[in-house]
Write a protein that holds these residues in place. Sequence first.
Motif, PDB file in Angstrom:
ATOM      1  N   PHE A  89     -15.385 -11.168  21.574  1.00 51.31           N
ATOM      2  CA  PHE A  89     -15.224 -12.383  22.375  1.00 51.31           C
ATOM      3  C   PHE A  89     -16.005 -12.189  23.668  1.00 51.31           C
ATOM      4  CE2 PHE A  89     -12.604 -15.128  25.242  1.00 51.31           C
ATOM      5  CZ  PHE A  89     -12.857 -16.324  24.607  1.00 51.31           C
ATOM      6  N   SER A  90     -17.148 -12.875  23.767  1.00 49.66           N
ATOM      7  CA  SER A  90     -18.017 -12.680  24.931  1.00 49.66           C
ATOM      8  C   SER A  90     -18.868 -13.920  25.165  1.00 49.66           C
ATOM      9  CB  SER A  90     -18.938 -11.475  24.706  1.00 49.66           C
ATOM     10  OG  SER A  90     -19.874 -11.367  25.754  1.00 49.66           O
ATOM     11  N   LYS A  91     -19.044 -14.238  26.439  1.00 51.87           N
ATOM     12  CA  LYS A  91     -19.943 -15.331  26.800  1.00 51.87           C
ATOM     13  C   LYS A  91     -21.286 -14.807  27.289  1.00 51.87           C
ATOM     14  CE  LYS A  91     -16.172 -18.455  27.740  1.00 51.87           C
ATOM     15  NZ  LYS A  91     -15.397 -19.229  28.689  1.00 51.87           N
ATOM     16  N   THR A  92     -21.408 -13.477  27.372  1.00 52.11           N
ATOM     17  CA  THR A  92     -22.647 -12.902  27.891  1.00 52.11           C
ATOM     18  C   THR A  92     -23.425 -12.085  26.860  1.00 52.11           C
ATOM     19  OG1 THR A  92     -21.451 -10.960  28.734  1.00 52.11           O
ATOM     20  CG2 THR A  92     -21.764 -12.803  30.252  1.00 52.11           C
ATOM     21  N   ARG A  93     -22.752 -11.535  25.865  1.00 49.26           N
ATOM     22  CA  ARG A  93     -23.429 -10.751  24.826  1.00 49.26           C
ATOM     23  C   ARG A  93     -23.632 -11.610  23.584  1.00 49.26           C
ATOM     24  NH1 ARG A  93     -22.848  -4.920  24.652  1.00 49.26           N
ATOM     25  NH2 ARG A  93     -24.055  -5.147  22.730  1.00 49.26           N
ATOM     26  N   SER A 106     -15.727 -18.763  21.882  1.00 49.95           N
ATOM     27  CA  SER A 106     -14.709 -19.728  22.291  1.00 49.95           C
ATOM     28  C   SER A 106     -13.365 -19.472  21.621  1.00 49.95           C
ATOM     29  CB  SER A 106     -15.170 -21.149  21.963  1.00 49.95           C
ATOM     30  OG  SER A 106     -15.182 -21.339  20.556  1.00 49.95           O
ATOM     31  N   LEU A 107     -12.329 -20.071  22.189  1.00 48.76           N
ATOM     32  CA  LEU A 107     -11.006 -20.015  21.567  1.00 48.76           C
ATOM     33  C   LEU A 107     -11.019 -20.700  20.208  1.00 48.76           C
ATOM     34  CD1 LEU A 107      -8.711 -20.755  24.635  1.00 48.76           C
ATOM     35  CD2 LEU A 107      -9.140 -18.570  23.518  1.00 48.76           C
ATOM     36  N   ALA A 108     -11.822 -21.743  20.085  1.00 49.97           N
ATOM     37  CA  ALA A 108     -11.938 -22.423  18.786  1.00 49.97           C
ATOM     38  C   ALA A 108     -12.467 -21.459  17.723  1.00 49.97           C
ATOM     39  CB  ALA A 108     -12.854 -23.644  18.918  1.00 49.97           C
ATOM     40  N   ASP A 109     -13.398 -20.578  18.111  1.00 53.83           N
ATOM     41  CA  ASP A 109     -13.917 -19.576  17.175  1.00 53.83           C
ATOM     42  C   ASP A 109     -12.816 -18.619  16.726  1.00 53.83           C
ATOM     43  OD1 ASP A 109     -16.505 -20.596  17.337  1.00 53.83           O
ATOM     44  OD2 ASP A 109     -17.074 -19.232  18.960  1.00 53.83           O
ATOM     45  N   ILE A 110     -11.950 -18.219  17.678  1.00 54.10           N
ATOM     46  CA  ILE A 110     -10.847 -17.307  17.333  1.00 54.10           C
ATOM     47  C   ILE A 110      -9.868 -17.999  16.385  1.00 54.10           C
ATOM     48  CG2 ILE A 110      -8.872 -16.023  18.231  1.00 54.10           C
ATOM     49  CD1 ILE A 110     -10.495 -15.522  20.782  1.00 54.10           C
ATOM     50  N   LYS A 111      -9.535 -19.244  16.677  1.00 57.03           N
ATOM     51  CA  LYS A 111      -8.616 -19.987  15.811  1.00 57.03           C
ATOM     52  C   LYS A 111      -9.210 -20.175  14.418  1.00 57.03           C
ATOM     53  CE  LYS A 111      -6.346 -22.414  19.610  1.00 57.03           C
ATOM     54  NZ  LYS A 111      -6.163 -23.700  20.317  1.00 57.03           N
ATOM     55  N   LYS A 112     -10.499 -20.455  14.377  1.00 57.87           N
ATOM     56  CA  LYS A 112     -11.178 -20.613  13.079  1.00 57.87           C
ATOM     57  C   LYS A 112     -11.152 -19.303  12.295  1.00 57.87           C
ATOM     58  CE  LYS A 112     -15.599 -22.103  11.152  1.00 57.87           C
ATOM     59  NZ  LYS A 112     -16.969 -22.571  11.456  1.00 57.87           N
ATOM     60  N   LEU A 113     -11.409 -18.189  12.985  1.00 52.62           N
ATOM     61  CA  LEU A 113     -11.368 -16.868  12.349  1.00 52.62           C
ATOM     62  C   LEU A 113      -9.976 -16.574  11.794  1.00 52.62           C
ATOM     63  CD1 LEU A 113     -12.604 -14.065  11.763  1.00 52.62           C
ATOM     64  CD2 LEU A 113     -11.949 -13.419  14.101  1.00 52.62           C
ATOM     65  N   LEU A 133      -4.684 -14.457  24.303  1.00 55.73           N
ATOM     66  CA  LEU A 133      -4.075 -14.714  22.988  1.00 55.73           C
ATOM     67  C   LEU A 133      -2.581 -14.970  23.106  1.00 55.73           C
ATOM     68  CD1 LEU A 133      -5.929 -11.960  20.919  1.00 55.73           C
ATOM     69  CD2 LEU A 133      -6.354 -14.427  20.838  1.00 55.73           C
ATOM     70  N   LEU A 134      -1.913 -14.227  23.988  1.00 59.21           N
ATOM     71  CA  LEU A 134      -0.478 -14.446  24.209  1.00 59.21           C
ATOM     72  C   LEU A 134      -0.231 -15.805  24.858  1.00 59.21           C
ATOM     73  CD1 LEU A 134       0.509 -10.875  25.422  1.00 59.21           C
ATOM     74  CD2 LEU A 134       1.308 -11.986  23.318  1.00 59.21           C
ATOM     75  N   LYS A 135      -1.121 -16.203  25.729  1.00 59.69           N
ATOM     76  CA  LYS A 135      -0.970 -17.490  26.418  1.00 59.69           C
ATOM     77  C   LYS A 135      -1.059 -18.657  25.445  1.00 59.69           C
ATOM     78  CE  LYS A 135      -2.973 -20.194  30.205  1.00 59.69           C
ATOM     79  NZ  LYS A 135      -3.986 -20.213  31.287  1.00 59.69           N
ATOM     80  N   ILE A 136      -1.936 -18.549  24.442  1.00 57.73           N
ATOM     81  CA  ILE A 136      -2.119 -19.650  23.497  1.00 57.73           C
ATOM     82  C   ILE A 136      -1.363 -19.423  22.179  1.00 57.73           C
ATOM     83  CG2 ILE A 136      -4.297 -20.385  24.518  1.00 57.73           C
ATOM     84  CD1 ILE A 136      -5.749 -18.971  22.245  1.00 57.73           C
TER      85      ILE A 136
END
Length: 197
Positions: A89-93, A106-113, A133-136
């Motif tokens: 999970f990275s916005k720079t790499r 994105s969080l959408a990518d995590i949910k999709k995974l 992850l705990l927050k959502i």
Amino acid sequence: MRKIIVLSMISLDGVMQAPGGPEEDTSDAFEFGGWTVPYGDEIYDKAVQNELQAADYLLGRKTFEIWENYWPDHSDFWPEINEGNKYVFSKTRQNSDWENSIFIKSLADIKKLKNTEGKDIQVWGSSELIRLLLKINLVDELRLKIHPLLLGKGKKLFDNNAYPSAFSLVESTVTSTGVILANYKRDGEIKTGNAIV
């Protein structure tokens, strides 16, 4: 649907920073790197070996960068880490020479995974990602090694933003050095009552 499983070594005050060695993560002048080392025993080592079975991994960028500089050259200890998919999970790499590294943004990518078929997804280190992850409310299991010490400062597993949810203890043991190995599975919503009669 896959499970997201958080594996963490923590102190009594919830610190998870640099459990494995002095140089692992010295950010914010953290001086206690390697604080888990004195607590190893046969029970502890067996629990760790069980957790090193084949899985896919979801990692924050900082943890990934520590790992990509270490694990490719230490595959004799943990060959599965090189073989498993590492979702970063990275916005720079965007890429890495380490095999099976996949970057998501994105969080959408995590949910999709999470909604795909495949191995369970383990989250190691990655304190900021775990708190997100705990927050959502995406964590299905917590596998904690709770060490009998207070560190006072350092990156913590929990903050005040976790989604309120109940967990059930499904397995626990105590090592000879006083570490509590506790595995929790999500168990729905918080139930409340009135203790005053």
